[in-house]
Motif scaffolding. Structure first.
Motif, short mmCIF file in Angstrom:
data_model
loop_
_atom_site.label_atom_id
_atom_site.label_comp_id
_atom_site.label_asym_id
_atom_site.label_seq_id
_atom_site.Cartn_x
_atom_site.Cartn_y
_atom_site.Cartn_z
N GLU A 131 38.17 37.82 30.96
CA GLU A 131 37.64 39.03 31.60
C GLU A 131 38.50 39.48 32.77
OE1 GLU A 131 33.87 38.55 33.51
OE2 GLU A 131 34.34 36.53 34.21
N GLY A 132 39.36 38.60 33.30
CA GLY A 132 40.20 38.99 34.42
C GLY A 132 40.48 37.85 35.39
N SER A 133 41.08 38.19 36.52
CA SER A 133 41.37 37.24 37.59
C SER A 133 40.12 37.10 38.46
CB SER A 133 42.55 37.73 38.44
OG SER A 133 43.70 37.91 37.64
N VAL A 134 39.68 35.87 38.67
CA VAL A 134 38.40 35.64 39.33
C VAL A 134 38.57 34.80 40.60
CG1 VAL A 134 36.07 34.68 39.09
CG2 VAL A 134 37.22 35.72 37.11
N LEU A 135 37.95 35.28 41.68
CA LEU A 135 37.81 34.47 42.89
C LEU A 135 36.33 34.15 43.02
CD1 LEU A 135 38.67 33.19 45.55
CD2 LEU A 135 38.55 35.44 46.62
N ALA A 136 36.01 32.85 42.91
CA ALA A 136 34.62 32.40 42.96
C ALA A 136 34.35 31.70 44.28
CB ALA A 136 34.33 31.45 41.80
N CYS A 137 33.12 31.81 44.75
CA CYS A 137 32.73 31.21 46.03
C CYS A 137 31.35 30.58 45.90
CB CYS A 137 32.73 32.28 47.12
SG CYS A 137 32.18 31.67 48.73
N SER A 138 31.25 29.33 46.33
CA SER A 138 29.97 28.63 46.35
C SER A 138 29.82 27.95 47.70
CB SER A 138 29.89 27.59 45.22
OG SER A 138 30.96 26.67 45.30
N SER A 139 28.64 27.41 47.97
CA SER A 139 28.38 26.80 49.27
C SER A 139 27.39 25.65 49.13
CB SER A 139 27.83 27.84 50.25
OG SER A 139 26.64 28.41 49.74
N SER A 140 27.33 24.85 50.17
CA SER A 140 26.42 23.72 50.19
C SER A 140 24.98 24.21 50.37
CB SER A 140 26.78 22.77 51.34
OG SER A 140 25.77 21.80 51.53
N ARG A 188 26.90 31.42 41.29
CA ARG A 188 27.75 31.51 42.49
C ARG A 188 28.26 32.94 42.62
NH1 ARG A 188 33.25 28.18 40.73
NH2 ARG A 188 33.72 29.37 38.83
N ASN A 189 28.82 33.23 43.76
CA ASN A 189 29.38 34.55 44.01
C ASN A 189 30.77 34.64 43.38
OD1 ASN A 189 27.20 35.49 45.71
ND2 ASN A 189 28.01 34.16 47.32
N GLU A 190 31.06 35.75 42.72
CA GLU A 190 32.36 35.94 42.09
C GLU A 190 32.80 37.40 42.19
OE1 GLU A 190 32.16 32.54 38.54
OE2 GLU A 190 32.16 34.68 38.02
N VAL A 191 34.10 37.59 42.40
CA VAL A 191 34.69 38.92 42.25
C VAL A 191 35.69 38.83 41.10
CG1 VAL A 191 34.36 39.64 44.64
CG2 VAL A 191 36.45 38.43 44.02
N VAL A 192 35.57 39.75 40.17
CA VAL A 192 36.43 39.76 38.98
C VAL A 192 37.38 40.95 39.10
CG1 VAL A 192 36.52 39.83 36.46
CG2 VAL A 192 34.55 38.77 37.62
N MET A 193 38.67 40.66 39.03
CA MET A 193 39.70 41.69 39.14
C MET A 193 40.45 41.84 37.82
SD MET A 193 41.12 40.54 42.89
CE MET A 193 40.72 38.80 42.64
N GLU A 194 41.32 42.82 37.75
CA GLU A 194 42.14 43.02 36.57
C GLU A 194 42.93 41.74 36.27
OE1 GLU A 194 44.52 46.32 37.70
OE2 GLU A 194 42.89 47.78 37.50
N PRO A 195 43.22 41.47 34.99
CA PRO A 195 43.84 40.19 34.60
C PRO A 195 45.13 39.85 35.34
CG PRO A 195 43.07 41.36 32.66
CD PRO A 195 42.90 42.30 33.82
N ASP A 196 45.93 40.84 35.69
CA ASP A 196 47.22 40.56 36.31
C ASP A 196 47.20 40.74 37.82
OD1 ASP A 196 46.82 43.24 36.30
OD2 ASP A 196 48.86 43.78 35.67
N LYS A 197 46.03 40.83 38.41
CA LYS A 197 45.98 41.21 39.84
C LYS A 197 46.47 40.11 40.76
CE LYS A 197 45.31 45.02 41.86
NZ LYS A 197 45.96 46.25 41.38
N PHE A 198 46.37 38.84 40.40
CA PHE A 198 46.89 37.78 41.26
C PHE A 198 48.41 37.93 41.43
CE2 PHE A 198 43.27 34.64 40.12
CZ PHE A 198 42.46 35.21 41.07
N ALA A 199 49.06 38.55 40.47
CA ALA A 199 50.52 38.73 40.53
C ALA A 199 50.92 40.02 41.25
CB ALA A 199 51.11 38.72 39.13
#
Length: 221
Positions: free
Chosen positions: A133-142, A205-216
């Motif tokens: 689905e794309g480039s994902v930055l996920a965030c979780s917490s205690s 968890r919290n996630e932001v999904v970006m376009e597949p090549d966005k990390f580059a």
């Protein structure tokens, strides 16, 4: 702040289990934006106002939890989390933000965030991953901290992530979808206006999904 200083600060946090009082100005800004009684908040958490901003003085996780959970409970604006997060910029991260901005790509900048995030948010866990689905930055917490389970905190985190990525790229970050831990609110206008993409609630968890090549994607020079 040089990389060596970032490493030293991170190592101190990991070794002591305490948080540097240098993180307090950002928390103080949150309280001020919500028009809360800052002195009363600090008194309740047992924090000496004189240590605010000092990297050589420390607070406990319990004090941080009391400070933020009280502030979030007292906030009267139902969209306070989005309001705080949308105003963020990589410059607000001080030395870490400058280090991120000198990276070649967004992916490299986010890797610096993961490497030194304990200087700012040691109670959060980030993960970068590539999916169909794309480039994902996920965030979780205690779950041990009360404030990390509150809607406003999760909104602040997600809005801050998006704002910092947009500021690093100078605009569009190729956002495709946002997933949030809290349940869906009755009014979605502010969320749709800020994120501008499909939203999912009650997620693990919290996630932001970006376009597949966005990390580059290259950062502006």
């Amino acid at each position: 702040m040089p990389t060596r200083a970032l490493r030293r600060g991170r190592d101190i946090i990991m070794a002591t289990g305490l948080l540097p009082a240098s993180i307090l100005p950002a928390l103080l800004e949150i309280a001020l934006k919500s028009r809360l009684n800052v002195q009363a908040l600090f008194d309740r958490a047992g924090i000496d106002p004189d240590v605010v901003g000092r990297a050589d003085r420390f607070i406990t996780y319990e004090q941080l939890d009391t400070l933020l959970s009280t502030a979030f409970r007292q906030a009267s604006d139902p969209f306070f989390g989005i309001s705080v997060g949308r105003d963020n910029h990589y410059n607000a991260l001080d030395g870490l933000g400058n280090l991120m901005a000198t990276s070649n790509t967004l992916g490299e900048a986010l890797e610096q965030l993961l490497r030194y995030k304990d200087l700012l948010v040691p109670y959060l866990h980030f993960e970068l991953c590539a999916r169909d689905e794309g480039s994902v930055l996920a965030c979780s917490s205690s779950d041990e901290l009360e404030f990390t389970q509150m809607r406003l905190h999760n909104e602040v985190v997600l809005a801050t992530i998006v704002s910092i990525a947009r500021s690093l790229l100078g605009g569009d970050m190729g956002l495709r979808r946002v997933r949030m831990r809290p349940p869906e609110p009755a009014d979605l206008f502010v969320y749709r206006d800020f994120f501008g993409v499909p939203l999912e609630f009650d997620c693990p968890r919290n996630e932001v999904v970006m376009e597949p090549d966005k990390f580059a994607a290259a950062l502006p020079t």
